[in-house]
Design an enzyme around this catalytic site. Structure first.
Site, PDB file in Angstrom:
ATOM      1  CB  ALA A 189      -0.851   0.024   1.215  1.00  0.00           C
ATOM      2  CB  THR A 190       1.851   3.748  -2.549  1.00  0.00           C
ATOM      3  OG1 THR A 190       0.514   4.051  -3.167  1.00  0.00           O
ATOM      4  CG2 THR A 190       2.411   2.482  -3.168  1.00  0.00           C
ATOM      5  CG  HIS A 201      -8.740  -0.613   0.018  1.00  0.00           C
ATOM      6  ND1 HIS A 201      -7.648  -0.951  -0.439  1.00  0.00           N
ATOM      7  CD2 HIS A 201      -9.450  -0.301  -0.819  1.00  0.00           C
ATOM      8  CE1 HIS A 201      -7.671  -0.862  -1.797  1.00  0.00           C
ATOM      9  NE2 HIS A 201      -8.922  -0.257  -2.142  1.00  0.00           N
ATOM     10  NE  ARG A 207     -12.873  -3.145  -1.024  1.00  0.00           N
ATOM     11  CZ  ARG A 207     -12.793  -1.917  -1.244  1.00  0.00           C
ATOM     12  NH1 ARG A 207     -14.018  -1.283  -0.881  1.00  0.00           N
ATOM     13  NH2 ARG A 207     -11.694  -1.367  -1.632  1.00  0.00           N
TER      14      ARG A 207
END
Length: 149
Positions: A10-11, A26, A29
């Protein structure tokens, strides 16, 4: 991390309450088998550290570029470094990015510069990629290698 796992790189930075809520949604999910590594700047290093530990999904180059610009990094140098890192990888890497060049030209210089820089980052990475897909209305369209060539 174990072999065969999927690593989510993840950025995004959680700089405010709204973004923290998006990140939490996020995460919820994703299945429990996913391992998450948060890396807003050193994407090449994150790939090197996770190579051999499963497929990596990088989400996303758009926010990575925004982070580089915000922190005053040379985004072109970082993109070239990412290409070099991709060449070293033995495990698959999937990169997600935004397509910002299909809409109207933004009305301010900051937005225009970001749009232009992301377009160039996308071109640099697409040139190095084995496959490129464009998602339109949730449907993937294969761009590279093309079926005509």
């Amino acid at each position: 991390m174990r072999d065969g796992a999927t690593v989510y790189i993840a950025t995004c930075r959680a700089d405010d309450a709204e973004m923290k809520a998006r990140i939490a949604e996020h995460r919820a999910r994703r299945s429990p088998g996913w391992k998450t590594l948060e890396e807003p700047i050193d994407l090449a290093g994150a790939l090197d550290r996770t190579d051999g530990k499963g497929t990596r999904l990088v989400d996303c180059l758009t926010l990575w570029l925004a982070n580089l610009l915000e922190d005053g990094h040379d985004w072109h140098e970082a993109a070239e470094g990412l290409v070099e890192a991709l060449d070293r990888q033995s495990s698959p890497v999937i990169l997600v990015t935004g397509e910002v060049g299909s809409g109207i030209v933004p009305e301010n210089p900051l937005a225009r510069n970001f749009r232009d820089a992301l377009g160039l980052v996308n071109q640099i990475i697409a040139d190095a990629a084995d496959e490129v897909y464009l998602a339109v209305a949730g449907h993937p369209l294969k761009v590279k290698p093309d079926a005509i060539g």
